[in-house]
Design a protein around this motif. Structure first.
Motif, PDB file in Angstrom:
ATOM      1  N   ILE A 158       0.904  -1.165   0.172  1.00  0.00           N
ATOM      2  CA  ILE A 158      -0.058  -0.123  -0.066  1.00  0.00           C
ATOM      3  C   ILE A 158       0.735   1.223  -0.128  1.00  0.00           C
ATOM      4  O   ILE A 158       0.635   2.202  -0.794  1.00  0.00           O
ATOM      5  N   HIS A 159       1.818   1.255   0.756  1.00  0.00           N
ATOM      6  CA  HIS A 159       2.935   2.342   1.105  1.00  0.00           C
ATOM      7  C   HIS A 159       3.444   2.530  -0.239  1.00  0.00           C
ATOM      8  O   HIS A 159       3.316   3.847  -0.873  1.00  0.00           O
ATOM      9  N   ASP A 160       4.175   1.674  -1.121  1.00  0.00           N
ATOM     10  CA  ASP A 160       4.661   2.008  -2.208  1.00  0.00           C
ATOM     11  C   ASP A 160       3.697   2.286  -3.444  1.00  0.00           C
ATOM     12  O   ASP A 160       4.266   2.986  -4.023  1.00  0.00           O
ATOM     13  N   GLN A 161       2.710   1.692  -3.378  1.00  0.00           N
ATOM     14  CA  GLN A 161       1.538   2.073  -4.549  1.00  0.00           C
ATOM     15  C   GLN A 161       1.271   3.525  -4.453  1.00  0.00           C
ATOM     16  O   GLN A 161       1.130   4.374  -5.281  1.00  0.00           O
ATOM     17  N   VAL A 162       1.186   3.915  -3.034  1.00  0.00           N
ATOM     18  CA  VAL A 162       0.770   5.738  -2.788  1.00  0.00           C
ATOM     19  C   VAL A 162       1.975   6.307  -3.139  1.00  0.00           C
ATOM     20  O   VAL A 162       1.797   7.358  -3.776  1.00  0.00           O
ATOM     21  N   VAL A 163       3.116   5.933  -2.868  1.00  0.00           N
ATOM     22  CA  VAL A 163       4.211   6.922  -3.241  1.00  0.00           C
ATOM     23  C   VAL A 163       4.430   6.911  -4.745  1.00  0.00           C
ATOM     24  O   VAL A 163       4.704   8.068  -5.305  1.00  0.00           O
ATOM     25  N   ALA A 164       4.167   5.692  -5.247  1.00  0.00           N
ATOM     26  CA  ALA A 164       4.329   5.754  -6.808  1.00  0.00           C
ATOM     27  C   ALA A 164       3.188   6.684  -7.235  1.00  0.00           C
ATOM     28  O   ALA A 164       3.185   7.408  -8.437  1.00  0.00           O
ATOM     29  N   ALA A 165       2.088   6.614  -6.982  1.00  0.00           N
ATOM     30  CA  ALA A 165       0.905   7.525  -7.385  1.00  0.00           C
ATOM     31  C   ALA A 165       1.381   8.991  -7.348  1.00  0.00           C
ATOM     32  O   ALA A 165       1.035   9.736  -8.160  1.00  0.00           O
ATOM     33  N   VAL A 166       1.700   9.270  -6.156  1.00  0.00           N
ATOM     34  CA  VAL A 166       2.331  10.983  -5.997  1.00  0.00           C
ATOM     35  C   VAL A 166       3.375  11.032  -7.075  1.00  0.00           C
ATOM     36  O   VAL A 166       3.493  12.035  -7.728  1.00  0.00           O
ATOM     37  N   ALA A 167       4.599  10.167  -7.014  1.00  0.00           N
ATOM     38  CA  ALA A 167       5.548  10.450  -8.152  1.00  0.00           C
ATOM     39  C   ALA A 167       5.112  10.519  -9.518  1.00  0.00           C
ATOM     40  O   ALA A 167       5.543  11.392 -10.104  1.00  0.00           O
ATOM     41  N   LYS A 168       3.871   9.701  -9.899  1.00  0.00           N
ATOM     42  CA  LYS A 168       3.624   9.804 -11.285  1.00  0.00           C
ATOM     43  C   LYS A 168       2.551  11.093 -11.543  1.00  0.00           C
ATOM     44  O   LYS A 168       2.018  11.210 -12.495  1.00  0.00           O
ATOM     45  N   PHE A 188      24.061   0.454 -14.605  1.00  0.00           N
ATOM     46  CA  PHE A 188      23.226   0.754 -13.464  1.00  0.00           C
ATOM     47  C   PHE A 188      22.655   2.122 -13.703  1.00  0.00           C
ATOM     48  O   PHE A 188      21.468   2.332 -13.686  1.00  0.00           O
ATOM     49  N   VAL A 189      23.657   2.844 -13.714  1.00  0.00           N
ATOM     50  CA  VAL A 189      22.781   4.381 -14.100  1.00  0.00           C
ATOM     51  C   VAL A 189      21.999   4.531 -15.397  1.00  0.00           C
ATOM     52  O   VAL A 189      21.153   5.267 -15.230  1.00  0.00           O
ATOM     53  N   GLU A 190      22.311   3.879 -16.265  1.00  0.00           N
ATOM     54  CA  GLU A 190      21.539   3.823 -17.557  1.00  0.00           C
ATOM     55  C   GLU A 190      20.079   3.256 -17.029  1.00  0.00           C
ATOM     56  O   GLU A 190      18.811   3.714 -17.547  1.00  0.00           O
ATOM     57  N   LEU A 191      20.145   2.114 -16.584  1.00  0.00           N
ATOM     58  CA  LEU A 191      18.754   1.581 -15.996  1.00  0.00           C
ATOM     59  C   LEU A 191      18.099   2.350 -14.975  1.00  0.00           C
ATOM     60  O   LEU A 191      17.017   2.765 -15.223  1.00  0.00           O
ATOM     61  N   ALA A 192      18.741   3.093 -14.331  1.00  0.00           N
ATOM     62  CA  ALA A 192      18.125   3.795 -13.307  1.00  0.00           C
ATOM     63  C   ALA A 192      17.312   5.326 -14.134  1.00  0.00           C
ATOM     64  O   ALA A 192      16.299   5.622 -13.952  1.00  0.00           O
ATOM     65  N   ARG A 193      18.368   5.695 -15.217  1.00  0.00           N
ATOM     66  CA  ARG A 193      17.524   6.807 -15.864  1.00  0.00           C
ATOM     67  C   ARG A 193      16.233   6.234 -16.665  1.00  0.00           C
ATOM     68  O   ARG A 193      15.321   7.193 -16.659  1.00  0.00           O
ATOM     69  N   ILE A 194      16.423   4.953 -17.346  1.00  0.00           N
ATOM     70  CA  ILE A 194      15.278   4.472 -17.742  1.00  0.00           C
ATOM     71  C   ILE A 194      13.930   4.445 -16.853  1.00  0.00           C
ATOM     72  O   ILE A 194      12.928   4.765 -17.486  1.00  0.00           O
ATOM     73  N   GLN A 195      14.170   3.955 -15.774  1.00  0.00           N
ATOM     74  CA  GLN A 195      13.185   3.794 -14.617  1.00  0.00           C
ATOM     75  C   GLN A 195      12.769   4.887 -14.371  1.00  0.00           C
ATOM     76  O   GLN A 195      11.534   5.297 -14.341  1.00  0.00           O
ATOM     77  N   ALA A 196      13.634   6.099 -13.996  1.00  0.00           N
ATOM     78  CA  ALA A 196      13.012   7.385 -13.895  1.00  0.00           C
ATOM     79  C   ALA A 196      12.290   8.109 -14.780  1.00  0.00           C
ATOM     80  O   ALA A 196      11.212   8.895 -14.537  1.00  0.00           O
ATOM     81  N   ALA A 197      12.517   7.730 -16.196  1.00  0.00           N
ATOM     82  CA  ALA A 197      11.706   8.216 -17.074  1.00  0.00           C
ATOM     83  C   ALA A 197      10.488   7.735 -17.289  1.00  0.00           C
ATOM     84  O   ALA A 197       9.604   8.422 -17.874  1.00  0.00           O
ATOM     85  N   ARG A 198      10.149   6.397 -16.606  1.00  0.00           N
ATOM     86  CA  ARG A 198       8.816   5.879 -16.672  1.00  0.00           C
ATOM     87  C   ARG A 198       7.798   6.807 -16.013  1.00  0.00           C
ATOM     88  O   ARG A 198       6.701   6.659 -16.164  1.00  0.00           O
ATOM     89  N   LEU A 199       8.233   7.716 -14.989  1.00  0.00           N
ATOM     90  CA  LEU A 199       7.407   8.835 -14.187  1.00  0.00           C
ATOM     91  C   LEU A 199       6.746   9.527 -15.245  1.00  0.00           C
ATOM     92  O   LEU A 199       5.809  10.285 -14.767  1.00  0.00           O
TER      93      LEU A 199
END
Length: 127
Positions: free
Chosen positions: A17-27, A116-127
């Protein structure tokens, strides 16, 4: 916002629940001032114990993502404006440690720090 619980996940339900609320705020799906469902309502909707929802909301409150307004319920906080310096430092510290652990796992499996940095960039771009 629709929450879904994976009963087979190794993550505790309150953490999901926590993780989904934080993700919803981030998105941007949840904004400052938006109300969350009442503890009883969400527990009933998800078919879980209300103490589990209460634990998730308490964690979100303690981390500065949510403010509790008595009987009115839980609302998304303006983290940047309302978080104490201790909450900000704690959140940053936990984030740094999590990123470090993920980087260690990635490199231990044969990846490179750059990868790793590239993967992190890709995941951040999903927001």
């Amino acid at each position: 916002m629709i929450l879904s619980i994976d009963q087979l996940s190794s993550d505790p339900i309150y953490q999901q629940i926590h993780d989904q609320v934080v993700a919803a705020v981030a998105k941007g799906e949840l904004s400052v001032g938006d109300g969350l469902p009442s503890v009883r309502s969400l527990a009933a909707d998800l078919g879980i114990n209300l103490h589990t929802v209460n634990k998730a909301y308490a964690l979100l409150r303690d981390e500065g993502y949510v403010v509790m307004k008595g009987r009115k319920g839980a609302f998304i906080a303006d983290f940047a404006a309302s978080a104490s310096s201790q909450q900000s430092e704690s959140a940053d510290s936990a984030l740094h440690e999590s990123l470090y652990q993920l980087a260690c796992q990635y490199v231990a499996r044969g990846g490179t720090p750059e990868g790793f940095v590239e993967l992190a960039r890709i995941q951040a771009a999903r927001l």
